[in-house]
Design a protein around this motif. Structure first.
Motif, PDB file in Angstrom:
ATOM      1  N   PRO A  45      40.985  49.092  46.135  1.00  0.00           N
ATOM      2  CA  PRO A  45      40.175  48.164  45.352  1.00  0.00           C
ATOM      3  C   PRO A  45      39.837  46.879  46.107  1.00  0.00           C
ATOM      4  O   PRO A  45      38.901  46.172  45.753  1.00  0.00           O
ATOM      5  CB  PRO A  45      41.052  47.854  44.127  1.00  0.00           C
ATOM      6  CG  PRO A  45      42.422  48.345  44.445  1.00  0.00           C
ATOM      7  CD  PRO A  45      42.266  49.412  45.480  1.00  0.00           C
ATOM      8  N   GLN A  50      38.424  45.153  35.112  1.00  0.00           N
ATOM      9  CA  GLN A  50      38.777  45.906  36.327  1.00  0.00           C
ATOM     10  C   GLN A  50      40.263  45.787  36.634  1.00  0.00           C
ATOM     11  O   GLN A  50      40.833  46.683  37.234  1.00  0.00           O
ATOM     12  CB  GLN A  50      37.938  45.426  37.518  1.00  0.00           C
ATOM     13  CG  GLN A  50      38.248  44.041  38.037  1.00  0.00           C
ATOM     14  CD  GLN A  50      37.786  42.953  37.090  1.00  0.00           C
ATOM     15  OE1 GLN A  50      36.921  43.177  36.261  1.00  0.00           O
ATOM     16  NE2 GLN A  50      38.385  41.772  37.209  1.00  0.00           N
ATOM     17  N   ARG A  72      38.116  40.188  48.502  1.00  0.00           N
ATOM     18  CA  ARG A  72      39.118  39.312  47.926  1.00  0.00           C
ATOM     19  C   ARG A  72      40.263  39.116  48.886  1.00  0.00           C
ATOM     20  O   ARG A  72      40.015  39.172  50.083  1.00  0.00           O
ATOM     21  CB  ARG A  72      39.534  39.800  46.539  1.00  0.00           C
ATOM     22  CG  ARG A  72      39.689  41.311  46.424  1.00  0.00           C
ATOM     23  CD  ARG A  72      40.082  41.702  45.047  1.00  0.00           C
ATOM     24  NE  ARG A  72      41.476  41.377  44.851  1.00  0.00           N
ATOM     25  CZ  ARG A  72      42.062  41.331  43.658  1.00  0.00           C
ATOM     26  NH1 ARG A  72      41.373  41.575  42.567  1.00  0.00           N
ATOM     27  NH2 ARG A  72      43.335  41.063  43.563  1.00  0.00           N
ATOM     28  N   ARG A 111      42.222  51.004  37.574  1.00  0.00           N
ATOM     29  CA  ARG A 111      42.557  50.440  38.876  1.00  0.00           C
ATOM     30  C   ARG A 111      44.068  50.447  39.088  1.00  0.00           C
ATOM     31  O   ARG A 111      44.818  50.098  38.182  1.00  0.00           O
ATOM     32  CB  ARG A 111      42.027  49.013  39.010  1.00  0.00           C
ATOM     33  CG  ARG A 111      41.970  48.561  40.462  1.00  0.00           C
ATOM     34  CD  ARG A 111      41.453  47.155  40.585  1.00  0.00           C
ATOM     35  NE  ARG A 111      42.535  46.201  40.395  1.00  0.00           N
ATOM     36  CZ  ARG A 111      42.347  44.885  40.336  1.00  0.00           C
ATOM     37  NH1 ARG A 111      41.128  44.384  40.436  1.00  0.00           N
ATOM     38  NH2 ARG A 111      43.358  44.068  40.171  1.00  0.00           N
ATOM     39  N   GLY A 150      37.693  43.148  42.701  1.00  0.00           N
ATOM     40  CA  GLY A 150      38.419  44.372  43.056  1.00  0.00           C
ATOM     41  C   GLY A 150      38.178  45.379  41.945  1.00  0.00           C
ATOM     42  O   GLY A 150      38.911  45.452  40.972  1.00  0.00           O
ATOM     43  N   PRO A 151      37.098  46.164  42.069  1.00  0.00           N
ATOM     44  CA  PRO A 151      36.679  47.019  40.950  1.00  0.00           C
ATOM     45  C   PRO A 151      37.667  48.148  40.641  1.00  0.00           C
ATOM     46  O   PRO A 151      38.454  48.547  41.489  1.00  0.00           O
ATOM     47  CB  PRO A 151      35.342  47.602  41.432  1.00  0.00           C
ATOM     48  CG  PRO A 151      35.350  47.454  42.909  1.00  0.00           C
ATOM     49  CD  PRO A 151      36.217  46.291  43.237  1.00  0.00           C
ATOM     50  N   SER A 152      37.555  48.674  39.430  1.00  0.00           N
ATOM     51  CA  SER A 152      38.288  49.896  39.089  1.00  0.00           C
ATOM     52  C   SER A 152      37.482  51.080  39.636  1.00  0.00           C
ATOM     53  O   SER A 152      36.296  50.940  39.937  1.00  0.00           O
ATOM     54  CB  SER A 152      38.503  49.998  37.576  1.00  0.00           C
ATOM     55  OG  SER A 152      37.287  50.185  36.891  1.00  0.00           O
ATOM     56  N   PRO A 153      38.120  52.247  39.816  1.00  0.00           N
ATOM     57  CA  PRO A 153      37.417  53.375  40.459  1.00  0.00           C
ATOM     58  C   PRO A 153      36.187  53.835  39.668  1.00  0.00           C
ATOM     59  O   PRO A 153      36.189  53.800  38.438  1.00  0.00           O
ATOM     60  CB  PRO A 153      38.473  54.487  40.491  1.00  0.00           C
ATOM     61  CG  PRO A 153      39.749  53.908  40.046  1.00  0.00           C
ATOM     62  CD  PRO A 153      39.507  52.590  39.443  1.00  0.00           C
ATOM     63  N   VAL A 188      33.681  52.760  31.136  1.00  0.00           N
ATOM     64  CA  VAL A 188      34.092  51.679  32.018  1.00  0.00           C
ATOM     65  C   VAL A 188      35.190  50.876  31.326  1.00  0.00           C
ATOM     66  O   VAL A 188      35.018  50.478  30.178  1.00  0.00           O
ATOM     67  CB  VAL A 188      32.896  50.730  32.317  1.00  0.00           C
ATOM     68  CG1 VAL A 188      33.272  49.734  33.400  1.00  0.00           C
ATOM     69  CG2 VAL A 188      31.660  51.503  32.701  1.00  0.00           C
ATOM     70  N   GLY A 220      33.207  51.130  38.929  1.00  0.00           N
ATOM     71  CA  GLY A 220      33.920  50.994  37.654  1.00  0.00           C
ATOM     72  C   GLY A 220      33.741  49.598  37.090  1.00  0.00           C
ATOM     73  O   GLY A 220      32.718  48.956  37.321  1.00  0.00           O
ATOM     74  N   ALA A 221      34.735  49.129  36.344  1.00  0.00           N
ATOM     75  CA  ALA A 221      34.695  47.746  35.840  1.00  0.00           C
ATOM     76  C   ALA A 221      34.732  46.819  37.044  1.00  0.00           C
ATOM     77  O   ALA A 221      35.433  47.083  38.022  1.00  0.00           O
ATOM     78  CB  ALA A 221      35.875  47.487  34.916  1.00  0.00           C
ATOM     79  N   ALA A 222      33.948  45.729  36.980  1.00  0.00           N
ATOM     80  CA  ALA A 222      33.815  44.905  38.195  1.00  0.00           C
ATOM     81  C   ALA A 222      33.646  43.429  37.860  1.00  0.00           C
ATOM     82  O   ALA A 222      32.681  42.792  38.258  1.00  0.00           O
ATOM     83  CB  ALA A 222      32.651  45.411  39.045  1.00  0.00           C
ATOM     84  N   GLY A 223      34.591  42.880  37.123  1.00  0.00           N
ATOM     85  CA  GLY A 223      34.566  41.454  36.814  1.00  0.00           C
ATOM     86  C   GLY A 223      35.205  40.644  37.931  1.00  0.00           C
ATOM     87  O   GLY A 223      35.820  41.199  38.844  1.00  0.00           O
ATOM     88  N   THR A 231      37.655  38.006  40.029  1.00  0.00           N
ATOM     89  CA  THR A 231      39.066  37.635  40.068  1.00  0.00           C
ATOM     90  C   THR A 231      39.173  36.109  40.238  1.00  0.00           C
ATOM     91  O   THR A 231      38.177  35.428  40.438  1.00  0.00           O
ATOM     92  CB  THR A 231      39.817  38.400  41.179  1.00  0.00           C
ATOM     93  OG1 THR A 231      41.221  38.292  40.934  1.00  0.00           O
ATOM     94  CG2 THR A 231      39.496  37.870  42.563  1.00  0.00           C
TER      95      THR A 231
END
Lengths: 185, 279
Positions: free
Chosen positions: A149, B67, A34, B106, A64-67, B63, A75-78, A80
């Protein structure tokens, strides 16, 4: 509106089949990058450095995923919002990038470059970070680890559900979809 | 004078930060159900199904829902008969730090807007303090996503622009940026106050439950009217076309100067993560 199962890397032939509104299940290697990673890639090029992955036919996911929790892939990876990468996207297409995954509207320079280089823009559902997590089978940082991230990631995805929101004929689902429903309730 | 320990505040904020990232509240989930029923576009319905499934997966606690776990915003209403034993500001920041770290959330906060180095723990949170009656501390917590925040707008309108001017500004804000802000949206609209106050009350409105209307019938009717007008724009879920673009319009107002008519629209995405606790 057709439905396709597509494997990366993408070719111009595959991209030419895609029209806005088509549903796609994408599998294979994609690269997560990103704002900051794009800036590093292009600043590096200007200094004569190489792009740290094989750009030809590549699909870049603006994410920019969460850890990741211990033992988990990511992690969460939607997605941007894409417009922030509009400044970098035409150059990436010139280098061989063939697909972008994100969400939101693009500017005319990006749309023109998509026509010129036969590139598709895929929309993923914004905010569906937990749902998309299930499609990501492998993830590793390949460069710019200090960006956290925003580091450049190589990911292997399986049946990532996408909608073609921009095609190589100038089609824009954000404009067309809205036109179809404007004034209705 | 009642006394509470600062450590209790830290714990409450930590728990809110962790819970909200994974679990949307019932009011938001009900708004999704309602929106799915109203939506006529097939693609739009599919988006509603996806965000509902996403909410279910996230609620299992592995999860986060999105994010972008947001920048934390806290409204702290302090009763005049309450004393916090310790540093309230530091206690809240520590709660955010622990919640985002222990919750595998995050960290999206940069220490400087231009030099752009991540602080690594999602602090500082933005905190708004107010003093009220009683001996309690009420904390309203929001994890506010950056993409929708970027689509927010503020205008210093003229008094002659009136009610219509305010309404047009709200609809125009959704028209310009709605598709990029992850619709279905919740709009926090501030009207009145001054330059900084209007943004603050817009944020407060954005963190209000989508099923709570303004107690003043005049503004409650305006909320409904604005929702209907925004939904006629055709933007739809995720901007792909449809009849449900906003789930709710929440208005908060404040007295203002006689030459002024400030209005602010704080756009919130469907990851409407808000919660409160009274200590």
């Amino acid at each position: 509106m057709a439905e396709y199962k597509i494997q990366t890397p993408l070719t111009a032939e595959v991209v030419k089949k895609l029209k806005i509104g088509d549903k796609v299940l994408l599998s294979g290697v994609i690269y997560g990058a990103r704002d900051a990673a794009h800036k590093r890639i292009l600043d590096g090029l200007a200094k004569g450095e190489k792009v740290p992955f094989d750009v030809e036919g590549s699909v870049i996911y603006y994410v920019g995923p969460s850890p990741a929790r211990p033992g988990k892939v990511i992690g969460a990876a939607g997605p941007t919002t894409a417009y922030r990468m509009d400044a970098y996207a035409p150059k990436m297409m010139e280098l061989g990038m063939r697909g972008m995954i994100a969400k939101g509207k693009r500017n005319d320079a990006v749309k023109d470059a998509m026509k010129k280089h036969f590139v598709a823009y895929f929309g993923a559902t914004g905010g569906a970070g937990a749902l998309i997590n299930k499609c990501i089978k492998k993830a590793e940082v390949v460069a710019y680890e200090d960006l956290g991230p925003e580091a450049l990631r190589r990911m292997e995805v399986s049946d990532f559900p996408l909608v073609v929101v921009g095609d190589c004929y100038g089609g824009d689902l954000y404009a067309e979809g809205r036109k179809q429903w404007e004034g209705k309730s | 004078m009642r006394v509470i320990e600062a450590a209790k505040v830290t714990e409450a904020v930590r728990a809110l930060a962790m819970e909200k990232a994974y679990k949307l509240s019932g009011d938001v989930l009900r708004a999704f159900d309602e929106g799915e029923k109203k939506e006529k576009s097939e693609t739009g319905k599919e988006i509603f199904r996806q965000i509902k499934e996403n909410a279910e997966i996230a609620a299992q606690g592995e999860v986060p829902y999105c994010q972008d776990c947001g920048m934390a915003v806290i409204f702290a209403e302090i009763g005049k008969d309450l004393r916090v034993d310790g540093n309230l500001e530091a206690a809240i920041q520590e709660g955010v730090r622990r919640g985002y770290t222990e919750g595998y959330l995050r960290k999206s906060v940069l220490g400087d807007p231009l030099r752009r180095k991540n602080t690594g723990d999602n602090t500082p949170a933005v905190i708004h303090y107010s003093i009220g009656e009683g001996d309690k501390l009420k904390l309203t917590f929001g994890a506010k996503g950056g993409g929708s925040e970027n689509m927010s707008r503020l205008a210093m309108l003229k008094p002659s622009d009136g009610e219509e001017g305010v309404k047009n500004f709200v609809v125009e804000t959704v028209s310009i940026g709605g598709a990029n802000a992850c619709p279905p949206l919740v709009l926090g609209v501030g009207i009145g106050g001054n330059f900084e106050k209007v943004a603050e009350i817009a944020k407060k409105a954005a963190l209000r439950s989508p099923d709570k209307r303004n107690p003043d019938p005049y503004y409650a009717a305006m909320e409904e009217e604005l929702k209907a007008r925004c939904n006629k724009l055709g933007i739809g879920p995720m901007g792909l076309g449809g009849v449900v673009t906003v789930l709710a319009v929440n208005i908060e107002v404040f007295p203002c100067h006689l030459v002024a008519l400030p209005v602010a629209v704080n756009v919130n995405c469907h990851a409407d993560r808000h919660g409160e606790i009274v200590l």
